[in-house]
Design a protein around this motif. Structure first.
Motif, mmCIF file in Angstrom:
data_model
loop_
_atom_site.group_PDB
_atom_site.id
_atom_site.type_symbol
_atom_site.label_atom_id
_atom_site.label_comp_id
_atom_site.label_asym_id
_atom_site.label_seq_id
_atom_site.Cartn_x
_atom_site.Cartn_y
_atom_site.Cartn_z
ATOM 1 N N THR A 194 0.850 -1.191 0.000
ATOM 2 C CA THR A 194 0.000 0.000 0.000
ATOM 3 C C THR A 194 0.885 1.240 0.000
ATOM 4 O OG1 THR A 194 -0.016 0.166 2.394
ATOM 5 C CG2 THR A 194 -1.750 -1.183 1.396
ATOM 6 N N ILE A 195 0.253 2.371 -0.297
ATOM 7 C CA ILE A 195 1.000 3.632 -0.317
ATOM 8 C C ILE A 195 1.620 3.880 1.064
ATOM 9 C CG2 ILE A 195 0.797 6.134 -0.727
ATOM 10 C CD1 ILE A 195 0.367 4.158 -3.197
ATOM 11 N N PHE A 196 0.875 3.555 2.117
ATOM 12 C CA PHE A 196 1.435 3.743 3.461
ATOM 13 C C PHE A 196 2.693 2.899 3.656
ATOM 14 C CE2 PHE A 196 1.740 2.172 7.876
ATOM 15 C CZ PHE A 196 2.146 3.366 8.475
ATOM 16 N N ASP A 197 2.616 1.617 3.275
ATOM 17 C CA ASP A 197 3.780 0.740 3.425
ATOM 18 C C ASP A 197 4.978 1.275 2.642
ATOM 19 O OD1 ASP A 197 2.456 -0.986 5.052
ATOM 20 O OD2 ASP A 197 1.845 -2.352 3.440
ATOM 21 N N ILE A 198 4.698 1.718 1.423
ATOM 22 C CA ILE A 198 5.781 2.187 0.556
ATOM 23 C C ILE A 198 6.460 3.422 1.141
ATOM 24 C CG2 ILE A 198 6.240 3.284 -1.686
ATOM 25 C CD1 ILE A 198 4.050 1.375 -2.841
ATOM 26 N N VAL A 199 5.652 4.390 1.524
ATOM 27 C CA VAL A 199 6.228 5.654 1.982
ATOM 28 C C VAL A 199 6.885 5.504 3.359
ATOM 29 C CG1 VAL A 199 5.703 8.062 2.561
ATOM 30 C CG2 VAL A 199 4.648 7.007 0.564
ATOM 31 N N SER A 200 6.302 4.648 4.218
ATOM 32 C CA SER A 200 6.849 4.553 5.575
ATOM 33 C C SER A 200 8.009 3.563 5.675
ATOM 34 C CB SER A 200 5.748 4.181 6.569
ATOM 35 O OG SER A 200 5.241 2.896 6.249
ATOM 36 N N GLU A 201 8.258 2.814 4.608
ATOM 37 C CA GLU A 201 9.303 1.791 4.676
ATOM 38 C C GLU A 201 10.670 2.302 5.140
ATOM 39 O OE1 GLU A 201 9.753 -1.954 2.047
ATOM 40 O OE2 GLU A 201 11.067 -0.446 1.174
ATOM 41 N N PRO A 202 11.150 3.442 4.601
ATOM 42 C CA PRO A 202 12.451 3.916 5.093
ATOM 43 C C PRO A 202 12.463 4.115 6.613
ATOM 44 C CG PRO A 202 11.798 5.149 3.146
ATOM 45 C CD PRO A 202 10.629 4.306 3.545
ATOM 46 N N MET A 203 11.335 4.531 7.188
ATOM 47 C CA MET A 203 11.280 4.712 8.648
ATOM 48 C C MET A 203 11.308 3.368 9.358
ATOM 49 S SD MET A 203 8.643 7.900 9.196
ATOM 50 C CE MET A 203 7.300 7.292 8.199
ATOM 51 N N SER B 159 -3.507 14.631 -1.931
ATOM 52 C CA SER B 159 -4.440 15.015 -0.880
ATOM 53 C C SER B 159 -5.875 14.662 -1.250
ATOM 54 C CB SER B 159 -4.308 16.510 -0.587
ATOM 55 O OG SER B 159 -4.800 17.237 -1.691
ATOM 56 N N PRO B 160 -6.713 14.338 -0.274
ATOM 57 C CA PRO B 160 -6.330 14.199 1.136
ATOM 58 C C PRO B 160 -5.545 12.904 1.334
ATOM 59 C CG PRO B 160 -8.626 13.596 0.837
ATOM 60 C CD PRO B 160 -8.133 14.019 -0.505
ATOM 61 N N PRO B 161 -4.463 12.943 2.103
ATOM 62 C CA PRO B 161 -3.587 11.778 2.223
ATOM 63 C C PRO B 161 -4.300 10.530 2.720
ATOM 64 C CG PRO B 161 -2.709 13.620 3.500
ATOM 65 C CD PRO B 161 -3.957 14.105 2.858
ATOM 66 N N ASN B 162 -5.247 10.690 3.644
ATOM 67 C CA ASN B 162 -5.874 9.472 4.183
ATOM 68 C C ASN B 162 -6.713 8.732 3.148
ATOM 69 O OD1 ASN B 162 -7.643 11.522 4.217
ATOM 70 N ND2 ASN B 162 -8.204 11.376 6.392
ATOM 71 N N ALA B 163 -7.050 9.428 2.059
ATOM 72 C CA ALA B 163 -7.784 8.744 0.982
ATOM 73 C C ALA B 163 -6.854 7.873 0.150
ATOM 74 C CB ALA B 163 -8.477 9.775 0.092
ATOM 75 N N PHE B 164 -5.546 8.058 0.325
ATOM 76 C CA PHE B 164 -4.589 7.324 -0.498
ATOM 77 C C PHE B 164 -3.793 6.276 0.269
ATOM 78 C CE2 PHE B 164 -5.446 11.029 -3.028
ATOM 79 C CZ PHE B 164 -5.354 10.577 -4.332
ATOM 80 N N LEU B 165 -3.745 6.419 1.604
ATOM 81 C CA LEU B 165 -2.859 5.567 2.414
ATOM 82 C C LEU B 165 -2.986 4.089 2.112
ATOM 83 C CD1 LEU B 165 -2.851 6.962 6.057
ATOM 84 C CD2 LEU B 165 -1.044 7.051 4.334
ATOM 85 N N LYS C 51 2.208 5.143 15.192
ATOM 86 C CA LYS C 51 1.420 6.370 15.099
ATOM 87 C C LYS C 51 2.257 7.508 14.505
ATOM 88 C CE LYS C 51 -1.921 9.082 17.714
ATOM 89 N NZ LYS C 51 -2.264 9.698 16.446
ATOM 90 N N TYR C 52 3.499 7.600 14.995
ATOM 91 C CA TYR C 52 4.408 8.616 14.489
ATOM 92 C C TYR C 52 4.632 8.442 12.988
ATOM 93 C CZ TYR C 52 8.905 10.895 13.575
ATOM 94 O OH TYR C 52 9.908 11.640 13.036
ATOM 95 N N ARG C 53 4.831 7.180 12.580
ATOM 96 C CA ARG C 53 5.076 6.916 11.165
ATOM 97 C C ARG C 53 3.862 7.280 10.317
ATOM 98 N NH1 ARG C 53 7.494 0.948 12.023
ATOM 99 N NH2 ARG C 53 9.015 1.589 13.573
ATOM 100 N N GLU C 54 2.706 6.988 10.853
ATOM 101 C CA GLU C 54 1.497 7.312 10.112
ATOM 102 C C GLU C 54 1.366 8.820 9.931
ATOM 103 O OE1 GLU C 54 -1.594 4.186 11.239
ATOM 104 O OE2 GLU C 54 -2.819 5.980 10.888
ATOM 105 N N GLU C 55 1.655 9.541 11.011
ATOM 106 C CA GLU C 55 1.568 10.999 10.931
ATOM 107 C C GLU C 55 2.580 11.554 9.938
ATOM 108 O OE1 GLU C 55 1.885 12.354 14.968
ATOM 109 O OE2 GLU C 55 -0.157 11.643 15.386
ATOM 110 N N LYS C 56 3.804 11.041 10.048
ATOM 111 C CA LYS C 56 4.864 11.487 9.141
ATOM 112 C C LYS C 56 4.490 11.212 7.686
ATOM 113 C CE LYS C 56 9.110 12.667 9.869
ATOM 114 N NZ LYS C 56 9.654 13.990 9.582
#
Ligand SMILES: Nc1ncnc2c1ncn2[C@@H]1O[C@H](COP(=O)(O)OP(=O)(O)OP(=O)(O)O)[C@@H](O)[C@H]1O
Ligand SMILES: Nc1ncnc2c1ncn2[C@@H]1O[C@H](COP(=O)(O)OP(=O)(O)OP(=O)(O)O)[C@@H](O)[C@H]1O
Ligand code: SF4
Ligand code: SF4
Ligand SMILES: [Mg+2]
Ligand SMILES: [Mg+2]
Lengths: 331, 337
Positions: free
Chosen positions: B120-129, B154-160, B138-143
């Motif tokens: 998912t977009i969330f997994d992809i973007v947060s992977e480096p973290m 945008s809105p980001p939560n529609a894409f996560l 929670k921090y990663r999600e916010e970041k």
């Protein structure tokens, strides 16, 4: 100037499970003898579709809904398949998008062009065809000795030259070149475009160059059509299109293109993304991205009209370039 | 762990000295002689904080190989890379690697290939973290939301929770940019990040990157074959030809006053979006080849309209000829006269 090709209100849609993709929707233009025209627009706007309709090479699910394509006065859409076969290559030929990658790897390049000639001109002998290919090789700047090489022995630029030679092989009146240099490096692109322009003028052929690169089109075409989402939205001589475009999309396109020459102007961005053409609505297709859209634009399609001699436009609110760019910048 | 870096705004973030990357090639199927393709051959430059260096040149000249070697997706054959005053040429320890990869990122050309289709977009973007085990979920999600918003998703939560195939090309490239920037890297290599995008989307992404670079004060290596794009994106330009850096200088200076015969030909071949402009191009013969076991001579020798005897006998080195404008060509090397 004498018209050689007249496309009138051409509608070609793709019939898909979810509905019609209106890929060429009411497209009209005239190509004159000896003229080089450019067709510009972003990916998926219908450039290839329009040229495939002219060649009558239709995808299985493609439907010509209405319109006429007059070539030397005859409506191509009314010809039998056999008659159309005579027009293809000898009347109108095409350099297909990514054609250089479609050369058959197991046959010698020269033989593939010879094959194209003898298929379309059964009276021509193999020897005659071979001689013709040799002179075409010289014309496009290839060494005729290379005829007996296979595609993998050619560089990208050489393959593209061979494909151009193939498109010239039956002495067509018109060549449609679909992104002829897109995969090439800039120095090779420059050589190929120069070569094509030179041949076009020398043989007094008509050309339609298709590209998403307005800089390429600026250099090779005298007349430019701008397509957006299946519609031809503006058409005029190239200086008018560049210096006083009237369609908001054209304005955006012209000012969003970086140039290596002249002063470094701020690039304008067109907001949003091109629309999906599936079941496209009967409103201006640019309205969602247009800084000038009014209620009218959302309610009906702007008609495609000649707003001044040889300047065609489909927009309710044509405005001047400078004003529009500053609108964009604000928006 | 690394000590705190004391670096001010004018500091050199990346220093590359005599970098080489050779690939072994076999000349024939049974050949035992080892040959080498000199994809990057003795390249040196620096990038300061907040600076964008464009790497330009034709296909196969070594741009991607340079970029990949700098972020250590390739290990260098020879040379030295210094990053934030630390030698990162070898990155022998896991700690060093983690530190380095947390601070350097690469954005690739093809947004269709570079994003894992099963994530998912969330997994992809947060992977480096995740790799750097940074912060709580929670921090990663916010970041992730924050950076997606920055890149215009945008809105980001529609894409996560969407997958890459549910995004347009432009959106995918924005996601790739978000992923590269989520850790606030010091140094980013962007390899033709807009060449697969449509004209109108391309300008959006270019502007986005320009804004992010100046806001986040990153150092950027911007790889492109399009000189007009390089003009807009960069402070400095470096021109490569068959593994060699043949010219380097301030962007506008190189574009307006190119010195190397190859740069001159290259710039003169760029089409100009103005139908009234009469462009004169410098014709050069032949095409670009491959630098396999190259002779010690100028690599442009076979195609150069100005080639001299010395050019066939020695390799010109990159010398500063005018206030930081550097060129590797004997025409400008006064010693040779
Ligand atoms: N056989 C098909 N069935 C359904 N839709 C199609 C078919 N072929 C093309 N399309 C759609 O029709 C539209 C126009 O496609 P076309 O290939 O003409 O665009 P183009 O302007 O040539 O784009 P590009 O610059 O990417 O080559 C696109 O939205 C495309 O997805
Ligand atoms: N992993 C590899 N193994 C062997 N040769 C390689 C490898 N990667 C690149 N090369 C070769 O190294 C040379 C430089 O390639 P590179 O991809 O860096 O060029 P580039 O400037 O990025 O070109 P392009 O503009 O086409 O992306 C080329 O000759 C290429 O074929
Ligand atoms: S018709 Fe209206 S929405 Fe369409 S381009 Fe013109 S002003 Fe914009
Ligand atoms: S060194 Fe010689 S061959 Fe090389 S670019 Fe300069 S003049 Fe040409
Ligand atoms: Mg197409
Ligand atoms: Mg590359």
């Amino acid at each position: 100037m004498k018209p050689i090709l007249e496309v009138k209100n051409l509608k070609m849609y793709y019939n898909t499970r979810s509905g019609y993709v209106k890929a060429a929707d009411d497209v009209s233009f005239v190509l004159n003898e000896g003229e080089a025209m450019g067709l510009v627009g972003e990916s998926g706007c219908g450039k290839t579709t329009t040229s495939m309709a002219i060649m009558r090479l239709l995808a299985e699910n493609a439907e010509i809904i209405s319109g006429h394509i007059y070539f030397k006065g005859k409506d191509l859409l009314k010809l039998s398949e056999e008659e159309m076969n005579k027009v293809r290559w000898a009347g109108i030929s095409m350099i297909f998008q990514a054609a250089m990658n479609s050369l058959n790897p197991v046959y010698r390049v020269g033989d593939q062009i010879i094959e194209a000639i003898v298929t379309h001109e059964p009276n021509v002998t193999f020897e005659e065809a071979r001689e013709r290919v040799a002179s075409l090789y010289k014309l496009v700047g290839l060494d005729p000795k290379r005829m007996d090489n296979y595609p993998h022995e050619y560089s990208g630029g050489m393959k593209q030259r061979a494909v151009i030679a193939m498109s010239l092989s039956c002495n067509p009146d018109i060549i449609i070149a679909d992104e002829p240099t897109t995969a090439l490096d800039v120095i090779v692109q420059d050589m190929i475009l120069k070569e094509m322009s030179r041949i076009q003028k020398k043989l007094n052929m008509s050309m339609i160059y298709i590209s998403h690169d307005i800089a390429v089109i600026a250099e090779v075409a005298e007349k430019i059509g701008i397509m957006y989402a299946g519609k031809l939205v503006e058409l005029s001589d190239s200086v008018t299109i560049f210096k006083k475009p009237a369609h908001p999309y054209t304005v955006g396109l012209m000012s969003s293109f970086p140039s290596i020459k002249g002063e470094k102007k701020e690039l304008v961005t067109i907001p949003g993304e091109p629309p999906n053409l599936l079941n496209a609505p009967d409103s201006c297709r640019f309205a969602p991205r247009c800084p000038f859209a009014t209620k009218e634009c959302w309610e009906k399609e702007p008609p495609y009209e000649e707003i001044e001699p040889n300047h065609f436009l489909a927009c309710f609110h044509p405005q001047n370039l400078r004003k529009q760019v500053s609108e964009y910048a604000r928006g | 762990m690394p000590e705190v870096e004391m670096v001010d705004a004018t500091d050199v973030v990346l220093k590359v000295e005599n970098l080489k990357k050779f690939f072994p090639v076999r000349k024939g199927v049974f050949s035992r002689v080892r040959s080498f393709l000199h994809a990057v051959d003795d390249v040196s430059f620096e990038i300061k904080r907040g600076e964008v260096l464009a790497l330009v040149g034709e296909s196969g000249c070594g741009k991607t190989t340079t970029g990949k070697t700098l972020v250590r997706l390739h290990s260098p054959t020879d040379g030295k890379i210094t990053f934030l005053n630390r030698d990162v040429t070898h990155l022998r320890s896991a700690v060093d690697r983690k530190w380095f990869h947390g601070k350097s990122q690469m954005i690739f050309q093809d947004p269709f290939e570079s994003l894992n289709p099963r994530k998912t977009i969330f997994d992809i973007v947060s992977e480096p973290m995740n790799i750097q085990s940074e912060g709580s979920l929670k921090y990663r999600e916010e970041k992730t939301m924050e950076i997606l918003k920055r890149v215009g998703i945008s809105p980001p939560n529609a894409f996560l929770w969407r997958y890459p195939h549910e995004l347009s090309g432009g959106q995918r490239q924005r996601v790739a940019i978000a992923r590269a920037l989520v850790m606030n890297p010091e140094f980013v290599v962007a390899d033709e990040p807009t060449s697969m995008l449509d004209v109108s989307i391309r300008t959006q992404v270019m502007k986005l990157m320009m804004n992010l670079i100046s806001d986040m004060h990153m150092s950027f290596l911007y790889i492109t074959h399009d000189l007009a794009v390089a003009r807009y994106m960069s402070d400095y330009i470096s021109v490569m030809y068959l593994g060699k850096m043949v010219e380097y200088g301030e962007t506008e200076e190189v574009i307006q006053n190119p010195l190397h015969p190859y740069t001159k030909a290259l710039i003169s071949a760029v089409p100009v979006p103005d139908p009234e402009f009469k462009r004169k191009s410098i014709q050069i013969k032949g095409g670009i080849g491959k630098a396999i076991d190259p002779l010690p001579r100028c690599r442009f020798y076979d195609r150069c309209p100005f080639a001299m005897d010395v050019c066939a006998k020695e390799e010109p080195s990159l010398v500063d000829v005018d206030d930081g404008h550097k060129v590797a060509c004997f025409l400008y090397d006064k010693k040779e006269e």
